[in-house]
Enzyme design. Structure first.
Site, PDB file in Angstrom:
ATOM      1  N   HIS A 111       0.805  -1.225   0.000  1.00 24.46           N
ATOM      2  CA  HIS A 111       0.000   0.000   0.000  1.00 24.46           C
ATOM      3  C   HIS A 111       0.837   1.275   0.000  1.00 24.46           C
ATOM      4  O   HIS A 111       0.295   2.365  -0.082  1.00 24.46           O
ATOM      5  CB  HIS A 111      -0.943   0.017   1.204  1.00 24.46           C
ATOM      6  CG  HIS A 111      -0.232   0.323   2.490  1.00 24.46           C
ATOM      7  ND1 HIS A 111       0.552  -0.589   3.137  1.00 24.46           N
ATOM      8  CD2 HIS A 111      -0.167   1.464   3.224  1.00 24.46           C
ATOM      9  CE1 HIS A 111       1.056  -0.040   4.233  1.00 24.46           C
ATOM     10  NE2 HIS A 111       0.642   1.201   4.311  1.00 24.46           N
TER      11      HIS A 111
HETATM   12  C1  UD1 Z   1      -2.350   5.384   6.038  1.00 25.12           C
HETATM   13  C2  UD1 Z   1      -1.085   5.903   6.731  1.00 25.12           C
HETATM   14  C3  UD1 Z   1       0.032   4.875   6.603  1.00 25.12           C
HETATM   15  C4  UD1 Z   1      -0.428   3.504   7.066  1.00 25.12           C
HETATM   16  C5  UD1 Z   1      -1.699   3.122   6.323  1.00 25.12           C
HETATM   17  C6  UD1 Z   1      -2.226   1.784   6.756  1.00 25.12           C
HETATM   18  C7  UD1 Z   1      -0.701   8.317   6.690  1.00 25.12           C
HETATM   19  C8  UD1 Z   1       0.109   9.387   6.078  1.00 25.12           C
HETATM   20  N1  UD1 Z   1      -0.605   7.120   6.132  1.00 25.12           N
HETATM   21  O1  UD1 Z   1      -2.061   5.266   4.657  1.00 25.12           O
HETATM   22  O2  UD1 Z   1       1.126   5.275   7.389  1.00 25.12           O
HETATM   23  O3  UD1 Z   1       0.597   2.568   6.822  1.00 25.12           O
HETATM   24  O4  UD1 Z   1      -2.691   4.129   6.582  1.00 25.12           O
HETATM   25  O5  UD1 Z   1      -3.386   1.453   6.074  1.00 25.12           O
HETATM   26  O6  UD1 Z   1      -1.383   8.563   7.655  1.00 25.12           O
HETATM   27  N2  UD1 Z   1      -9.485   4.687   1.791  1.00 25.12           N
HETATM   28  C9  UD1 Z   1     -10.677   4.009   1.710  1.00 25.12           C
HETATM   29  N3  UD1 Z   1     -11.256   3.567   2.861  1.00 25.12           N
HETATM   30  C10 UD1 Z   1     -10.695   3.762   4.081  1.00 25.12           C
HETATM   31  C11 UD1 Z   1      -9.492   4.457   4.155  1.00 25.12           C
HETATM   32  C12 UD1 Z   1      -8.889   4.914   3.018  1.00 25.12           C
HETATM   33  O7  UD1 Z   1     -11.212   3.805   0.625  1.00 25.12           O
HETATM   34  O8  UD1 Z   1     -11.297   3.321   5.090  1.00 25.12           O
HETATM   35  C13 UD1 Z   1      -8.824   5.126   0.553  1.00 25.12           C
HETATM   36  C14 UD1 Z   1      -9.094   6.560   0.199  1.00 25.12           C
HETATM   37  O9  UD1 Z   1      -9.171   6.664  -1.167  1.00 25.12           O
HETATM   38  C15 UD1 Z   1      -7.835   7.286   0.644  1.00 25.12           C
HETATM   39  C16 UD1 Z   1      -6.763   6.235   0.428  1.00 25.12           C
HETATM   40  O10 UD1 Z   1      -7.412   4.993   0.705  1.00 25.12           O
HETATM   41  O11 UD1 Z   1      -7.630   8.438  -0.083  1.00 25.12           O
HETATM   42  C17 UD1 Z   1      -5.589   6.410   1.302  1.00 25.12           C
HETATM   43  O12 UD1 Z   1      -5.980   6.525   2.685  1.00 25.12           O
HETATM   44  P1  UD1 Z   1      -5.069   7.404   3.706  1.00 25.12           P
HETATM   45  O13 UD1 Z   1      -5.584   7.260   5.094  1.00 25.12           O
HETATM   46  O14 UD1 Z   1      -4.919   8.772   3.171  1.00 25.12           O
HETATM   47  O15 UD1 Z   1      -3.661   6.744   3.571  1.00 25.12           O
HETATM   48  P2  UD1 Z   1      -3.223   5.193   3.573  1.00 25.12           P
HETATM   49  O16 UD1 Z   1      -2.613   4.912   2.277  1.00 25.12           O
HETATM   50  O17 UD1 Z   1      -4.315   4.326   4.071  1.00 25.12           O
END
Ligand code: UD1
Length: 369
Positions: free
Chosen positions: A206
């Protein structure tokens, strides 16, 4: 009563906050408020973990959802400030290195409240990782820093952080793993996926550097095309990775691999069972490097660096360049060892980290009050 706000926001935070909430409750001397920022919100990225790990329902959910780093961080700050003002805690406790960690940390110290950081001191020395910025900044403003491995102590010392604030207590994520090991054995996931023990590899990817960069992602997929001839590949897919794959040529290549199973994100207990009985784990996660060390499963981490070096020096982890040939080279070494990996268990990774944390907070509180 000592008043503590505990913060969690994203999936890897939930396994860390679970034993801490339990230890506060068992100790009895604390009044806690659990705040979920809502950074992760899908049922399979959040609620499932609360159910499985018996984490109390959050007292408050800030429901910030997804957004750019600035938007996400700013929204958490705006919505967290009134919570701190109203609850008037003695401490705010944050875990890990996600955007919610630094956002709540900043709000806390600006209101003059003491900040506790659990999993402090880890450093990848790679400032292009958003998590590295979150780690360095959170540690620099924390009043009590709880560390999982010796490298964390050394890093904080080098950064000039007063050693009186820093405590090596072990690893709360491992508290959760050890507490759930037996329960996870009841999971039917191997049968559901038609797997035999030690005949599959578990994949998680991821990191933006691997899954937002399609050249890198393609190099990784090329290695999977070879490895799947030996092992069934189980790939529970993170929402970020899922979104990137939609409509891409890489999705077609993934779909055409007979021995690769893509699944939705899976829960903690199923994932633990899958991993514990795998031949190999291929990941870019932080926490999984630690879990495979305890489970004694070979782990290939597709990154140039790790903030968890004890998993390399004592554990079963190996850093591998994001390059098809390098991945296959290391895969062949692991295969030639019959997928066996033996390592040492790092100091204090014994299931008692949360209890140590709570005791230290209590004694610090009564020293200063
Ligand atoms: C975040 C953390 C990362 C951690 C990871 C574990 C930061 C900077 N990053 O990254 O350190 O390793 O979580 O998962 O805080 N999304 C969904 N559903 C959800 C959550 C996210 O669809 O429940 C999608 C959204 O499109 C979002 C993308 O995933 O934009 C990324 O989510 P985000 O929380 O921004 O970062 P992660 O890549 O999950």
């Amino acid at each position: 009563m000592i008043k503590v706000i505990c913060v969690c926001g994203a999936r890897p935070n939930f396994m860390k906050i679970a034993p801490i909430m339990k230890a506060f409750k068992e100790n009895g001397g604390f009044q806690t408020l659990l705040v979920h920022t809502g950074q992760h919100y899908d049922q399979k990225m959040s609620a499932l973990f609360f159910d499985e790990l018996k984490i109390p329902k959050p007292d408050i959910n800030l429901e910030i959802g997804s957004g750019s780093h600035a938007v996400q961080t700013a929204e958490v700050m705006k919505r967290f400030e009134p919570v701190v003002l109203e609850f008037k805690p003695d401490y705010v406790l944050v875990v890990g290195d996600v955007n919610s960690t630094i956002a709540c940390g900043l709000v806390t110290v600006k209101l003059g409240v003491q900040l506790i950081h659990v999993e402090a001191g880890l450093r990848s020395f790679d400032r292009s990782m958003p998590e590295e910025i979150n780690r360095v900044l959170t540690d620099s403003i924390s009043d009590i820093l709880f560390v999982t491995e010796q490298s964390g102590i050394d890093n904080l010392n080098r950064e000039g952080i007063n050693s009186d604030k820093v405590h090596l207590v072990g690893n709360v994520m491992i508290d959760t793993l050890l507490a759930n090991r037996e329960k996870a054995e009841q999971s039917p996931i191997l049968e559901q996926l038609g797997l035999e023990k030690k005949k599959h590899a578990v994949i998680t990817l991821h990191r933006p550097s691997n899954v937002d960069d399609m050249d890198n992602f393609s190099k990784i997929i090329s290695a999977f095309e070879v490895i799947q001839k030996d092992l069934k590949l189980i790939f529970p897919i993170h929402p970020r990775t899922q979104k990137n794959l939609e409509g891409s040529f890489l999705k077609t290549r993934i779909d055409s691999m007979a021995n690769l199973v893509l699944s939705e994100p899976i829960g903690y207990l199923d994932f633990l069972k899958l991993t514990a009985h795998s031949a190999l784990v291929i990941t870019d996660s932080g926490g999984i490097q630690e879990e495979t060390t305890i489970l004694q499963i070979p782990c290939m981490t597709l990154r140039e660096n790790t903030e968890r070096p004890v998993t390399l020096t004592e554990g079963t982890n190996k850093l591998v360049h994001v390059d098809t040939q390098d991945i296959l080279k290391h895969y062949n070494i692991i295969k030639s060892n019959d997928f066996e990996a033996r390592g040492a268990i790092p100091k204090y990774w014994d299931g008692k980290a949360a209890a140590r944390i709570v005791e230290i907070i209590k004694s610090k509180f009564y020293e200063s009050n």
